[in-house]
Design an enzyme around this catalytic site. Structure first.
Site, PDB file in Angstrom:
ATOM      1  N   THR A   1      15.980 -13.908  12.986  1.00 16.60           N
ATOM      2  CA  THR A   1      16.940 -13.226  12.125  1.00 16.60           C
ATOM      3  C   THR A   1      17.590 -12.138  12.962  1.00 16.60           C
ATOM      4  O   THR A   1      16.907 -11.205  13.409  1.00 16.60           O
ATOM      5  CB  THR A   1      16.236 -12.580  10.907  1.00 16.60           C
ATOM      6  OG1 THR A   1      15.523 -13.594  10.203  1.00 16.60           O
ATOM      7  CG2 THR A   1      17.259 -11.939   9.985  1.00 16.60           C
TER       8      THR A   1
ATOM      9  N   LYS B   1      21.576 -15.787   5.469  1.00 19.19           N
ATOM     10  CA  LYS B   1      20.241 -15.176   5.456  1.00 19.19           C
ATOM     11  C   LYS B   1      20.304 -13.732   4.947  1.00 19.19           C
ATOM     12  O   LYS B   1      19.531 -13.335   4.077  1.00 19.19           O
ATOM     13  CB  LYS B   1      19.655 -15.217   6.873  1.00 19.19           C
ATOM     14  CG  LYS B   1      18.428 -14.390   7.114  1.00 19.19           C
ATOM     15  CD  LYS B   1      17.170 -15.063   6.648  1.00 19.19           C
ATOM     16  CE  LYS B   1      15.976 -14.129   6.785  1.00 19.19           C
ATOM     17  NZ  LYS B   1      14.758 -14.686   6.290  1.00 19.19           N
TER      18      LYS B   1
ATOM     19  N   LYS C   1      14.424  -4.389   7.880  1.00 21.28           N
ATOM     20  CA  LYS C   1      15.238  -4.943   8.967  1.00 21.28           C
ATOM     21  C   LYS C   1      16.417  -5.736   8.400  1.00 21.28           C
ATOM     22  O   LYS C   1      17.563  -5.562   8.808  1.00 21.28           O
ATOM     23  CB  LYS C   1      14.359  -5.855   9.846  1.00 21.28           C
ATOM     24  CG  LYS C   1      15.143  -6.637  10.887  1.00 21.28           C
ATOM     25  CD  LYS C   1      14.333  -7.740  11.547  1.00 21.28           C
ATOM     26  CE  LYS C   1      15.266  -8.636  12.363  1.00 21.28           C
ATOM     27  NZ  LYS C   1      14.573  -9.710  13.059  1.00 21.28           N
TER      28      LYS C   1
END
Ligand code: NAD
Length: 302
Positions: free
Chosen positions: A98, A173, A248
């Protein structure tokens, strides 16, 4: 059933860089499916059935497909700069980390300049999904690059969605996880309020899970202990999906929102709440659903 020669035909030479919590089981699943996997991790990590190389470039050289599963965008950029010159022309780089959309697009451009295909393919499903081969892949890249990676997604996961050109997987995502962060905070607020109103958590679940407040954070991953399907709340909030990983992803969403001039007020607020929780309130190392005890311990307007 495929013959042995068919299996040889379908067996690929794969480089796998980043054998951490997610990468190691993903690489092991590819090896168990009959692919020839060579791995590298700076920390010296290993994975079952995977041969180890001495460097990222060595793991990447001559492979049909190279998969990366790394902590963040700056590390991906450094690894890409090292391995792209070593990769054979016509090979495909599949980044499952990611990372920020900009890093994914920058690496895609460098790959194209070197005659190498690129797919950004972040995952959802966590460590359990990586171990069980049930991840969901959100992929960005050309049709040809996606087609090359698709049989590997089938082994490591249960679903792969081709979302668009390079960067589209990372975009999907962070949008998904922004919804998740916001919805989890909303669900935790409601359970904390219910407790203060002396409403039993089980009754609350019975109503909400079949009403308009139902969502994944209630129905599948309920933050209240002892309620709903088994979740990290039933295991003292051990992750699961750690609060710092949610932070994050919320930060990546905010960086993307700033770069694209998108108004995301609740995403910004969710990022601030998880930042405080992780950095000053002991949330690091706890599941992201531990937002419930954090809120329940506070009073109105705290
Ligand atoms: P991790 O920290 O366990 O693994 C990352 C690995 O990369 C480490 O083993 C590290 O030593 C290695 N590494 C770092 N720099 C390297 C380099 N230059 N060359 C080779 N190896 C290097 O992290 P993880 O939990 O496996 O997550 C990996 C990625 O997947 C992250 O981007 C994360 O956001 C994403 N992700 C994680 C989860 C989860 O539940 N853990 C879920 C979805 C997505």
């Amino acid at each position: 059933m495929r013959s042995t020669s068919d299996e040889r035909t379908f067996s690929m030479d794969i480089g796998f860089i980043g054998l951490g919590n997610m990468g190691a089981p993903m690489a092991a699943n590819l090896a168990a499916a009959g692919h020839n996997v060579t791995g590298f991790d700076v920390a010296g990590a290993t994975a079952e059935g995977v041969a180890l190389a001495a460097s990222g470039a060595e793991a990447a050289a001559g492979r049909d497909v190279v998969i990366t599963m790394l902590p963040d965008g700056p590390i991906l950029r450094r690894v890409a700069a090292e391995i792209l010159p070593a990769m054979k022309p016509g090979a495909t780089l599949v980044d499952c980390s990611t990372v920020d959309v900009e890093s994914a697009r920058a690496v895609a451009e460098q790959a194209a300049a070197a005659g190498i295909g690129f797919v950004d393919a972040p995952v959802s499903g966590g460590i359990g999904g990586a171990q069980g081969g049930t991840l969901t892949f959100m992929a960005g890249g050309s049709d040809a690059a996606f087609a090359k990676a698709a049989p590997l997604f089938d082994i490591m996961g249960q679903k792969a969605v081709h979302c668009g050109p390079a960067g589209a997987g990372q975009a999907a995502k962070i949008c998904n996880n922004m919804i998740l962060g916001i919805s989890m905070i909303g669900v935790c607020e409601a359970f904390a309020l219910a407790e203060k109103l002396n409403l039993d958590a089980q009754k609350m679940f019975d109503v909400v899970s079949t009403s308009s407040g139902s969502c994944w954070s209630v129905n599948t991953y309920c933050p209240a202990p002892g309620v709903g399907p088994k979740s990290p709340a039933d295991n003292d909030y051990k992750p699961g999906f750690a609060a710092e990983l949610m932070l994050k992803d919320l930060r990546l969403a905010q960086a993307a929102a700033a770069a694209s001039e998108a108004d995301t007020p609740l995403g910004a607020h969710a990022a601030r709440l998880y930042e405080t929780f992780v950095e000053t309130e002991g949330g690091r190392g706890k599941d992201f659903s531990a937002m419930l005890p954090r809120l329940a311990a506070r009073g109105h307007g705290d």
